[in-house]
Write a protein that holds these residues in place. Structure first.
Motif, PDB file in Angstrom:
ATOM      1  N   LEU A 273      -7.907  24.197   7.835  1.00  0.00           N
ATOM      2  CA  LEU A 273      -6.642  24.006   8.538  1.00  0.00           C
ATOM      3  C   LEU A 273      -6.494  22.557   8.994  1.00  0.00           C
ATOM      4  O   LEU A 273      -5.423  21.962   8.868  1.00  0.00           O
ATOM      5  N   GLN A 274      -7.556  21.969   9.497  1.00  0.00           N
ATOM      6  CA  GLN A 274      -7.515  20.566   9.890  1.00  0.00           C
ATOM      7  C   GLN A 274      -7.293  19.664   8.682  1.00  0.00           C
ATOM      8  O   GLN A 274      -6.585  18.653   8.762  1.00  0.00           O
ATOM      9  N   ALA A 275      -7.893  20.031   7.545  1.00  0.00           N
ATOM     10  CA  ALA A 275      -7.693  19.259   6.318  1.00  0.00           C
ATOM     11  C   ALA A 275      -6.222  19.263   5.922  1.00  0.00           C
ATOM     12  O   ALA A 275      -5.645  18.226   5.569  1.00  0.00           O
ATOM     13  N   ALA A 276      -5.597  20.436   5.981  1.00  0.00           N
ATOM     14  CA  ALA A 276      -4.190  20.544   5.607  1.00  0.00           C
ATOM     15  C   ALA A 276      -3.315  19.702   6.535  1.00  0.00           C
ATOM     16  O   ALA A 276      -2.379  19.031   6.083  1.00  0.00           O
ATOM     17  N   ARG A 277      -3.599  19.724   7.823  1.00  0.00           N
ATOM     18  CA  ARG A 277      -2.821  18.915   8.764  1.00  0.00           C
ATOM     19  C   ARG A 277      -2.942  17.426   8.433  1.00  0.00           C
ATOM     20  O   ARG A 277      -1.953  16.682   8.472  1.00  0.00           O
ATOM     21  N   HIS A 278      -4.156  16.997   8.126  1.00  0.00           N
ATOM     22  CA  HIS A 278      -4.382  15.581   7.800  1.00  0.00           C
ATOM     23  C   HIS A 278      -3.620  15.176   6.546  1.00  0.00           C
ATOM     24  O   HIS A 278      -2.943  14.136   6.525  1.00  0.00           O
ATOM     25  N   ILE A 279      -3.710  15.977   5.506  1.00  0.00           N
ATOM     26  CA  ILE A 279      -3.044  15.636   4.253  1.00  0.00           C
ATOM     27  C   ILE A 279      -1.531  15.657   4.426  1.00  0.00           C
ATOM     28  O   ILE A 279      -0.814  14.766   3.946  1.00  0.00           O
ATOM     29  N   ARG A 280      -1.015  16.647   5.107  1.00  0.00           N
ATOM     30  CA  ARG A 280       0.437  16.776   5.254  1.00  0.00           C
ATOM     31  C   ARG A 280       1.039  15.630   6.063  1.00  0.00           C
ATOM     32  O   ARG A 280       2.192  15.255   5.827  1.00  0.00           O
ATOM     33  N   THR A 281       0.300  15.080   6.996  1.00  0.00           N
ATOM     34  CA  THR A 281       0.843  13.980   7.792  1.00  0.00           C
ATOM     35  C   THR A 281       0.648  12.620   7.131  1.00  0.00           C
ATOM     36  O   THR A 281       1.384  11.682   7.440  1.00  0.00           O
TER      37      THR A 281
ATOM     38  N   ILE B  45       0.843  -1.201   0.000  1.00  0.00           N
ATOM     39  CA  ILE B  45       0.000   0.000   0.000  1.00  0.00           C
ATOM     40  C   ILE B  45       0.876   1.248   0.000  1.00  0.00           C
ATOM     41  O   ILE B  45       1.681   1.452   0.908  1.00  0.00           O
ATOM     42  N   ILE B  46       0.732   2.049  -1.045  1.00  0.00           N
ATOM     43  CA  ILE B  46       1.419   3.342  -1.139  1.00  0.00           C
ATOM     44  C   ILE B  46       0.364   4.377  -1.522  1.00  0.00           C
ATOM     45  O   ILE B  46      -0.010   4.488  -2.692  1.00  0.00           O
ATOM     46  N   PRO B  47      -0.155   5.128  -0.554  1.00  0.00           N
ATOM     47  CA  PRO B  47      -1.191   6.123  -0.887  1.00  0.00           C
ATOM     48  C   PRO B  47      -0.673   7.150  -1.879  1.00  0.00           C
ATOM     49  O   PRO B  47       0.512   7.487  -1.902  1.00  0.00           O
ATOM     50  N   ARG B  48      -1.586   7.657  -2.701  1.00  0.00           N
ATOM     51  CA  ARG B  48      -1.252   8.762  -3.588  1.00  0.00           C
ATOM     52  C   ARG B  48      -0.703   9.904  -2.764  1.00  0.00           C
ATOM     53  O   ARG B  48      -1.124  10.133  -1.639  1.00  0.00           O
ATOM     54  N   GLY B  49       0.204  10.651  -3.343  1.00  0.00           N
ATOM     55  CA  GLY B  49       0.798  11.774  -2.633  1.00  0.00           C
ATOM     56  C   GLY B  49       0.383  13.105  -3.226  1.00  0.00           C
ATOM     57  O   GLY B  49      -0.011  13.200  -4.388  1.00  0.00           O
ATOM     58  N   VAL B  50       0.470  14.124  -2.424  1.00  0.00           N
ATOM     59  CA  VAL B  50       0.249  15.499  -2.857  1.00  0.00           C
ATOM     60  C   VAL B  50       1.586  16.229  -2.793  1.00  0.00           C
ATOM     61  O   VAL B  50       2.320  16.103  -1.807  1.00  0.00           O
ATOM     62  N   ASP B  51       1.891  16.980  -3.828  1.00  0.00           N
ATOM     63  CA  ASP B  51       3.101  17.800  -3.834  1.00  0.00           C
ATOM     64  C   ASP B  51       2.873  18.981  -2.892  1.00  0.00           C
ATOM     65  O   ASP B  51       2.264  19.984  -3.250  1.00  0.00           O
ATOM     66  N   LEU B  52       3.375  18.838  -1.668  1.00  0.00           N
ATOM     67  CA  LEU B  52       3.091  19.828  -0.637  1.00  0.00           C
ATOM     68  C   LEU B  52       3.828  21.143  -0.857  1.00  0.00           C
ATOM     69  O   LEU B  52       3.471  22.155  -0.242  1.00  0.00           O
TER      70      LEU B  52
ATOM     71  N   PHE C 111       1.190  22.531  -3.710  1.00  0.00           N
ATOM     72  CA  PHE C 111      -0.141  22.789  -3.166  1.00  0.00           C
ATOM     73  C   PHE C 111       0.001  23.345  -1.748  1.00  0.00           C
ATOM     74  O   PHE C 111      -0.236  22.664  -0.754  1.00  0.00           O
ATOM     75  N   ASP C 112       0.412  24.585  -1.684  1.00  0.00           N
ATOM     76  CA  ASP C 112       0.643  25.287  -0.425  1.00  0.00           C
ATOM     77  C   ASP C 112       0.134  26.710  -0.596  1.00  0.00           C
ATOM     78  O   ASP C 112       0.673  27.472  -1.413  1.00  0.00           O
ATOM     79  N   PRO C 113      -0.909  27.094   0.129  1.00  0.00           N
ATOM     80  CA  PRO C 113      -1.464  28.445  -0.075  1.00  0.00           C
ATOM     81  C   PRO C 113      -0.460  29.557   0.199  1.00  0.00           C
ATOM     82  O   PRO C 113      -0.615  30.666  -0.325  1.00  0.00           O
ATOM     83  N   GLN C 114       0.573  29.265   0.972  1.00  0.00           N
ATOM     84  CA  GLN C 114       1.549  30.295   1.295  1.00  0.00           C
ATOM     85  C   GLN C 114       2.402  30.701   0.090  1.00  0.00           C
ATOM     86  O   GLN C 114       3.009  31.778   0.099  1.00  0.00           O
ATOM     87  N   VAL C 115       2.474  29.827  -0.929  1.00  0.00           N
ATOM     88  CA  VAL C 115       3.330  30.135  -2.076  1.00  0.00           C
ATOM     89  C   VAL C 115       2.532  30.613  -3.288  1.00  0.00           C
ATOM     90  O   VAL C 115       3.102  30.850  -4.343  1.00  0.00           O
TER      91      VAL C 115
ATOM     92  N   ALA D 235      -4.867  19.969   1.113  1.00  0.00           N
ATOM     93  CA  ALA D 235      -3.551  20.581   1.274  1.00  0.00           C
ATOM     94  C   ALA D 235      -3.617  22.094   1.113  1.00  0.00           C
ATOM     95  O   ALA D 235      -2.834  22.828   1.731  1.00  0.00           O
ATOM     96  N   MET D 236      -4.563  22.560   0.308  1.00  0.00           N
ATOM     97  CA  MET D 236      -4.732  23.992   0.073  1.00  0.00           C
ATOM     98  C   MET D 236      -5.695  24.646   1.073  1.00  0.00           C
ATOM     99  O   MET D 236      -6.174  25.752   0.853  1.00  0.00           O
ATOM    100  N   HIS D 237      -6.000  23.932   2.177  1.00  0.00           N
ATOM    101  CA  HIS D 237      -6.861  24.455   3.244  1.00  0.00           C
ATOM    102  C   HIS D 237      -8.305  24.639   2.775  1.00  0.00           C
ATOM    103  O   HIS D 237      -9.008  25.526   3.291  1.00  0.00           O
TER     104      HIS D 237
END
Length: 381
Positions: free
Chosen positions: A350-358, A159-166, A169-173, A296-298
């Motif tokens: 914000l909770q969504a971003a934390r979940h995806i990033r971890t 099992i290798i979950p799909r990844g997001v390019d953090l 996909f970062d609102p700060q950038v 990831a984009m909040h």
């Protein structure tokens, strides 16, 4: 290591994006990353990460073409000293398996979808995706599906979950000017003061656009203030379906509220425009890439309650999950989302971003895939 990935096209999509991400990891590890494909709009990105395109008609299901592709792949394996052929779709997988058998190259597969088959012939055809020495499942849901449909492969599933390019996909950038440019390209006033719902998916019936328009029609009839809903994705030649959606927009009097915008090459900016994202697929998603990118984009997500979305969206925390194919349930979730304050939606984002990033990063996907390659190379099969 020299790796040859095989995939029909290099257009927009989860399998295609993962192909590029893995190519990048192979090159970074000092290997060569070849991709056999018909090509497409992602060719330049493949080249940018150091990948090498081998142009072959890998999208064809014609038996003669599949056989010819096997011959071509076998020649490539021998000439380029390929260690592993990694197949990401069924027709190319048949060619890849035959080439691997002839040359002694290792054969790995990624099971990117459910590949449901109602007939014995279709199940036999689908089973090629479970015949890798190692079989990568891109979610817990797909792993369970493989073990049910192909018990013989149960001990080979990784099992290798799909990844997001953090980083991407970062609102700060995402500069405001970049978002404004996209909005202007789409003919939108931004910021408009109006809630925006983004539905990022190719235009095909199983993604749930019909049900979304029906849900918005219900809300419109109730007198609700609708979000501006943006349908972003290719029709991919489905002109009849596109015409059907346009008819539904007229029937539900949604012309001021829904835009069909086609393909977008800057999805981070698209998500930056949005207050909520929609992923109400009628059939289960293998993973739910767009829901993860939104998180990831909040951006809170309303997703169908099946498939890989159950791993990506946490109800009441990062978004909503609704009964698949149920416009009334979807309308209820949209109603709840638009009734929240901006602060409440921001906290959910914000909770969504934390979940995806971890849980779902591209770096984790890349590292895990390289470990699968190392495991295959260390085997004696």
């Amino acid at each position: 290591m020299n790796i040859l990935q095989v995939i029909p096209q290099l257009e927009a999509g989860g399998a295609e994006r993962t192909t590029l991400e893995v190519a990048q990891a192979i090159v970074a590890a000092g290997g060569r990353a070849l991709v056999a494909s018909e090509g497409g709009r992602l060719e330049a990105e493949l080249a940018a990460v150091g990948g090498e395109l081998v142009r072959l008609p890998m999208g064809s299901k014609n038996p003669w073409t599949v056989w010819r592709n096997a011959e071509c792949l076998a020649r490539i394996v021998r000439a380029e000293h390929i260690d592993i052929i990694h197949a990401r779709s069924r027709a190319p997988a048949w060619s890849a398996k035959w080439a691997a058998d002839r040359t002694g190259a290792h054969f790995v597969t990624t099971y990117h979808g459910t590949y449901n088959g109602k007939t014995g012939l279709k199940r036999w055809y689908n089973a090629i995706m479970a015949r890798g020495e190692l079989v990568i499942a891109n979610s817990q849901f797909i792993a369970a599906h493989i073990r049910t449909q192909h018990p013989f492969a149960a001990d080979r599933v990784r099992i290798i979950p799909r990844g997001v390019d953090l980083d991407r996909f970062d609102p700060q950038v995402i500069a405001p000017e970049r978002v404004a440019e996209l909005a202007a390209c789409w003919g939108l006033q931004w910021p408009s003061g109006r809630l925006v719902a983004l539905f990022p998916a190719r235009l095909t019936g199983w993604k749930g656009q019909r049900e979304t328009l029906a849900a918005l029609g219900r809300l419109k009839a109730e007198g609700a203030d609708l979000p501006l809903t943006l349908l972003v994705g290719d029709a991919q030649g489905r002109d009849g379906y596109l015409a059907e959606l346009e008819t539904l927009i007229r029937q539900h009097d949604l012309a001021p509220d829904v835009r069909i915008l086609g393909h977008c090459s800057d999805m981070p900016a698209a998500f930056a425009l949005a207050d909520i994202a929609l992923a109400p697929s009628v059939e289960p998603e293998a993973f739910g890439r767009t829901a993860a990118e939104a998180g990831a984009m909040h951006v809170p997500v309303i997703a169908a309650d099946h498939g890989g979305a159950r791993e990506v969206v946490l109800p009441g925390q990062t978004g909503w999950r609704v009964e698949p194919g149920n416009p009334a349930a979807l309308a209820g979730a949209i109603r709840e989302a638009i009734s929240m304050t901006q602060a409440q939606r921001s906290e959910m984002g914000l909770q969504a971003a934390r979940h995806i990033r971890t849980q779902f990063s591209t770096r984790a996907l890349q590292a895990a895939t390289l470990r699968v390659y190392e495991e295959a190379l260390s085997s004696q099969s």
